[in-house]
Scaffold this active site. Structure first.
Site, PDB file in Angstrom:
ATOM      1  N   HIS A 179       0.753  -1.278   0.018  1.00  0.00           N
ATOM      2  CA  HIS A 179       0.087   0.044   0.076  1.00  0.00           C
ATOM      3  C   HIS A 179       0.785   1.133  -0.023  1.00  0.00           C
ATOM      4  CE1 HIS A 179       0.343  -0.288   4.655  1.00  0.00           C
ATOM      5  NE2 HIS A 179       0.482   1.059   4.444  1.00  0.00           N
ATOM      6  N   ASP A 184       0.172  -7.794   1.492  1.00  0.00           N
ATOM      7  CA  ASP A 184       0.516  -6.155   1.488  1.00  0.00           C
ATOM      8  C   ASP A 184       2.227  -5.945   1.357  1.00  0.00           C
ATOM      9  OD1 ASP A 184       0.211  -3.510   1.894  1.00  0.00           O
ATOM     10  OD2 ASP A 184       0.036  -3.400   4.000  1.00  0.00           O
ATOM     11  N   SER A 243       4.432   3.071   7.432  1.00  0.00           N
ATOM     12  CA  SER A 243       4.452   1.731   6.623  1.00  0.00           C
ATOM     13  C   SER A 243       5.499   1.221   5.892  1.00  0.00           C
ATOM     14  CB  SER A 243       3.171   1.872   5.529  1.00  0.00           C
ATOM     15  OG  SER A 243       1.958   2.185   6.459  1.00  0.00           O
TER      16      SER A 243
END
Length: 382
Positions: free
Chosen positions: A127, A157, A234
């Site tokens: 992402h 992911d 992230s």
């Protein structure tokens, strides 16, 4: 860039997409990077090689470390020093139309990544790079380099980005997430809220292992930590006190009155995925070739059926795994490779333990009778 966060509701944890605002989830980013080495060339005179700023900083840090007391030079300090240089910032840029309908390249968001190979391979979250037209990687010394996406895998992911650098790159060492313990130190490194805070280190503990977190129809088994994880984190590193990466920070629960619940993908799950992404650009996930519904899906669409705590086959893919094994529309799958399958997420979780080409036993109910089908999994098409 589309960030993700979790919201607590009647059905537990669900996925929501949102901009970079107050209640969103994400993970780590930038770190510190690359050290070169100076050399003195022999000659008639005494020639001195000029040290780079980065080498000066490294030498200064070494001298400072020698002066530090053992009380200050803790395992956390050592771990941050070992892994920090290998944590980078990843800026996602994409072409968008402005107010005058002109197409321009604009920044969508910034996340983190971890250099894990000297050739310039970087692991990050899918992402973080999703939808990118261009990737810019920021090293800890301020150097920026173009990044190339080698492969992405939305199902886990994860993504792999590659950079080409003239100087030798720092590399983080992967640890073993199978032997971590609840309560041991957990160190998160990245750039929360953007590159202005790059290289930030936050410390907590391993709060729990094998947390089953459902995002949409997918179920992830993650490490839970209370080390602060914020937007921009992230793709960064979760590190143990030995200075080894034990997880890739990926998510947090961000709702009011909830603090300190973050998640990382266990590094043992990351290793085979990044290897496959770097080599082939994709991951060959298995599938059974059927449209299925569970109790939750049936209730949502007003479908009245007794599913017997299983998954009803609504449609079969012709010559798909279940079709070839003799399954029929209306069969109810109750177990996959010996594991109960009460929800679609249960089935996905069980399939993730196998690969395309594996043959497993799938138990179905048909007209009140239990049957075991021998199913050879195929690679998910496309």
């Amino acid at each position: 860039m589309k960030h993700r966060f979790f919201k607590l509701g009647e059905r537990g944890i669900v996925r929501k997409g949102a901009a970079l605002v107050a209640a969103l989830l994400v993970v780590l980013s930038l770190g510190l990077a690359g050290c070169g080495s100076a050399s003195n060339k022999p000659g008639a005179g005494a020639e001195t090689t000029k040290l780079t700023e980065q080498q000066e900083q490294a030498r200064s840090a070494q001298e400072h470390e020698k002066k530090m007391s053992d009380a200050r030079n803790t395992p956390i300090v050592k771990a941050a020093r070992a892994v920090g240089p290998a944590v980078v910032g990843i800026t996602n840029k994409a072409y968008v139309r402005d107010f005058f309908n002109r197409v321009q390249l604009a920044e969508r968001g910034t996340g983190s990544g971890v250099i894990y190979d000297k050739s310039g391979l970087i692991v990050t979250n899918n992402h973080v790079v999703e939808g990118a037209s261009e990737i810019v990687v920021s090293l800890s010394d301020g150097t920026t380099l173009p990044g190339k996406i080698l492969g992405t895998d939305p199902a886990t992911d994860l993504a792999v980005v590659k950079i080409e650098a003239k100087e030798e790159l720092p590399v983080a060492q992967f640890g073993d997430s199978s032997d971590i313990m609840v309560g041991e130190p957990a160190i998160a490194i990245g750039n929360p809220l953007g590159l202005e805070f790059r290289g930030s280190v936050t410390v907590g503990v391993i709060s729990a292992l094998n947390r089953s977190v459902q995002v949409g129809e997918r179920k992830f088994t993650l490490i839970q930590t209370d080390a602060a994880i914020n937007p921009g984190n992230s793709g960064g590193a979760l590190v143990n006190a030995d200075g080894k990466v034990i997880g890739i920070n990926s998510a947090k629960i961000a709702v009011s009155n909830v603090e300190g619940i973050g998640f990382a993908i266990p590094i043992n799950a990351v290793k085979p995925i990044v290897k496959e992404l770097a080599e082939t650009g994709k991951v060959a996930h298995p599938y059974v070739g059927a449209s299925l519904i569970d109790k939750t899906i049936a209730a949502h669409y007003g479908f009245d059926a007794d599913l017997h705590d299983g998954l009803m086959i609504m449609k079969l893919v012709r010559r798909g795994p279940l079709d070839l094994a003799g399954a029929r529309t209306g069969d109810i799958i109750t177990a996959f490779a010996g594991k109960k399958t009460e929800t679609v997420a249960d089935l996905r979780d069980a399939m993730n333990q196998h690969k395309a080409g594996d043959t497993v036993t799938v138990t179905v109910l048909r007209n009140g009778r239990s049957l075991d089908l021998s199913v050879t999994l195929q690679e998910y098409p496309g």
